[in-house]
Design a protein around this motif. Structure first.
Motif, PDB file in Angstrom:
ATOM      1  N   UNK A 165      25.048  40.656  36.061  1.00  0.00           N
ATOM      2  CA  UNK A 165      24.509  42.009  36.095  1.00  0.00           C
ATOM      3  C   UNK A 165      25.628  43.026  35.851  1.00  0.00           C
ATOM      4  N   UNK A 166      26.738  42.775  36.492  1.00  0.00           N
ATOM      5  CA  UNK A 166      27.903  43.639  36.333  1.00  0.00           C
ATOM      6  C   UNK A 166      28.387  43.625  34.885  1.00  0.00           C
ATOM      7  N   UNK A 225      26.282  45.655  32.698  1.00  0.00           N
ATOM      8  CA  UNK A 225      26.504  47.100  32.828  1.00  0.00           C
ATOM      9  C   UNK A 225      27.700  47.553  31.994  1.00  0.00           C
ATOM     10  N   UNK A 233      40.904  41.354  35.222  1.00  0.00           N
ATOM     11  CA  UNK A 233      39.609  41.391  35.897  1.00  0.00           C
ATOM     12  C   UNK A 233      38.485  41.066  34.912  1.00  0.00           C
ATOM     13  N   UNK A 234      37.312  40.795  35.482  1.00  0.00           N
ATOM     14  CA  UNK A 234      36.172  40.405  34.655  1.00  0.00           C
ATOM     15  C   UNK A 234      35.783  41.532  33.701  1.00  0.00           C
ATOM     16  N   UNK A 235      35.890  42.760  34.182  1.00  0.00           N
ATOM     17  CA  UNK A 235      35.489  43.901  33.361  1.00  0.00           C
ATOM     18  C   UNK A 235      36.255  43.905  32.037  1.00  0.00           C
ATOM     19  N   UNK A 279      29.606  32.388  36.068  1.00  0.00           N
ATOM     20  CA  UNK A 279      30.659  32.880  36.960  1.00  0.00           C
ATOM     21  C   UNK A 279      30.299  32.528  38.395  1.00  0.00           C
ATOM     22  N   UNK A 299      30.815  34.308  41.078  1.00  0.00           N
ATOM     23  CA  UNK A 299      30.399  35.435  41.923  1.00  0.00           C
ATOM     24  C   UNK A 299      28.938  35.811  41.655  1.00  0.00           C
ATOM     25  N   UNK A 300      28.194  36.024  42.714  1.00  0.00           N
ATOM     26  CA  UNK A 300      26.827  36.507  42.560  1.00  0.00           C
ATOM     27  C   UNK A 300      26.867  37.943  42.016  1.00  0.00           C
ATOM     28  N   UNK A 301      26.048  38.188  41.032  1.00  0.00           N
ATOM     29  CA  UNK A 301      25.997  39.537  40.455  1.00  0.00           C
ATOM     30  C   UNK A 301      26.931  39.719  39.275  1.00  0.00           C
ATOM     31  N   UNK A 302      27.711  38.671  38.923  1.00  0.00           N
ATOM     32  CA  UNK A 302      28.670  38.806  37.819  1.00  0.00           C
ATOM     33  C   UNK A 302      27.966  39.160  36.506  1.00  0.00           C
TER      34      UNK A 302
END
Ligand code: ZN
Lengths: 160, 324
Positions: free
Chosen positions: B129-130, B133, B103-105, B122, B124-127
């Motif tokens: 920001x995620x 975090x 996974x991206x994390x 990336x 995905x929208x919000x990648x």
């Protein structure tokens, strides 16, 4: 006839449990759904639909014997019925009474409708997160992809 | 994800608080115009120096491009190397096999351990920001799905400033894909930090700006107005910002066929405008600008592309807390 009379006439007071009052008319069944209450639990539950209300014109009421609500459940109710009040009953007496409150940030309660939002990515340890833009009109924005969600979308987006 | 406030004494003797150091760069809307002014001052200086500097010696910049990109990636890579940083990258085949495997994390945690800055693109929208975090080190968004492309907006605004001396007071026309086009939208968000005289947006019916976004921009006080035809307003324009249609974002190829080639900027059109009119485009362009425009006085998109490196050098320096 006032709604107070209707309560006492139609439904007996409960010994211990929760009364959810001032639900906008027509939303009580949705609340039962999101609380996963089916009736099969064996508790006594009273649902009153479209009773007169001074504040709301018409309102719904739910009385649940024994069941206490968690704070997460109270937050979900706020998204469907922002006017609701919660009464905690012990020994026939209201021991606590509070209004639900739409939180500033809603985490892990509703999913984002955007399929390419990172919060919907498979195998990703991520919780959805929405910021409340309007508590009155129930408008929320996804913190990740900025998708706007409004009152009418909520019910189908609730994560169970 | 942690950032500290830093007091920097500017040449003017004014103490200014900048919050660039260790800062994530997710959206252009996270910045103030004062911060962008600082960035542009840096860019002015970097434009004048040639060759390799050693401002980021010993630092590692990682590039994680989970979507194909040549221009943005090269521009970041050159910027990092010219500052003396080492660069590690995950791109192409490698990126797609990593994306299948973990996974991206977890990928972000790995890059966070190896490098001082993570630059992420990336689908995905919000990648970004995620990722911000998760990572302790700063994350720079090099494009997340259809949402943000903040460094492109910084370059675009800097290009306007370089051409006109100011970003305020001008009439802008943004023409193109306002539904899937993150560069166009980021430019519009960027303009909302300034005081444009007027901002017209023109898009094919299927690619119009989303209503909720238009509302938010109006509430922010941006004098934005939708138009159906660029010819109606070309005579007022100072800046014509054109984007290509984002074919790869279309869920249905038939939809793309309906809109492709629905607008084209020709010399004929531009000659109806002011003689000082400038055309910007984040590139790559396909066929939305006639080739004859490329060598005309209107074309500013090659300058815009050249300014990518100094603006990104500025951002990397500021995020690293380097003063010049
Ligand atoms: Zn989202």
């Amino acid at each position: 006839m006032s709604s107070e009379n209707i309560h006492t006439l139609v439904v007996p007071k409960i010994l211990n449990g929760t009364v959810i009052d001032h639900i906008p008319a027509g939303r009580a069944l949705d609340i039962l759904k999101v609380l996963n209450i089916t009736g099969g639990e064996g508790w006594r539950i009273a649902v009153l639909l479209n009773v007169e209300s001074k504040k709301l014109g018409r309102k719904d009421i739910i009385k649940i014997e024994r069941r206490k609500l968690t704070s997460a459940e109270v937050n979900v109710i706020a998204l469907i019925a922002p006017t609701a009040t919660i009464n905690i009953i012990e020994n026939f007496v209201v021991v606590e009474k509070f209004k639900v409150n739409v939180p500033e940030v809603i985490e892990g309660v509703i999913r984002c409708p955007n399929p390419t939002c990172i919060s919907n990515k498979e195998r990703e340890p991520v919780k959805s997160r929405f910021r409340t833009l309007s508590k009155d009109q129930l408008i929320f924005r996804c913190e990740y992809c900025s998708t706007i969600v409004t009152r009418d979308d909520i019910l189908k987006l609730i994560i169970r | 994800m942690f950032y500290s406030l830093q007091i920097v004494a500017l040449d003017l003797g004014i103490k200014m608080i900048t919050s660039f150091k260790n800062r994530d760069v997710v959206s252009i809307l996270d910045f103030t115009r004062e911060e962008l002014e600082t960035l542009f001052e840096y860019a002015d200086k970097f434009r004048k120096v040639e060759g390799k500097l050693n401002l980021l010696n010993g630092k590692v910049v990682s590039l994680a491009f989970f979507e194909p990109s040549t221009r943005t990636r090269l521009s970041f890579e050159v910027a990092a190397k010219r500052l003396g940083a080492d660069v590690v990258s995950i791109i192409g085949e490698e990126a797609s096999s990593i994306a299948k495997g973990e996974n991206l994390a977890d990928t972000i945690r790995m890059l966070d351990a190896y490098s001082n800055i993570i630059i992420l693109r990336h689908r995905y929208e919000g990648a970004a920001k995620y990722a911000a975090e998760i990572a302790e080190n700063p994350v720079i968004n090099a494009g997340d799905g259809i949402q943000h492309h903040p460094t492109q907006a910084m370059i675009d605004l800097y290009t306007v400033k370089t051409l006109f001396g100011s970003i305020d007071g001008l009439v802008y026309v943004v023409l193109g894909d306002l539904r899937y086009g993150r560069a166009a939208m980021s430019f519009i968000y960027g303009l909302s930090l300034y005081k444009p005289k007027k901002l017209y947006v023109v898009a094919p019916q299927l690619l119009r700006i989303r209503n909720e976004v238009l509302q938010i921009l109006k509430e922010r006080g941006l004098p934005i107005e939708e138009k159906n035809d660029v010819r109606e307003i070309i005579s007022e324009a100072d800046v014509l910002y054109v984007t290509r249609i984002q074919r790869e974002r279309f869920p249905d190829p038939m939809e793309y066929e309906k809109v492709r080639g629905s607008y084209i900027v020709t010399l004929d059109l531009l000659e109806k405008g002011k003689s000082t009119l400038k055309v910007l485009h984040p590139l790559p362009k396909v066929d939305e600008i006639d080739h004859k425009v490329d060598t005309s006085r209107y074309a500013a998109y090659y300058l815009q592309a050249r300014l990518g490196v100094p603006v990104r050098m500025s951002l990397l320096s500021l995020v690293s807390g380097v003063e010049i």
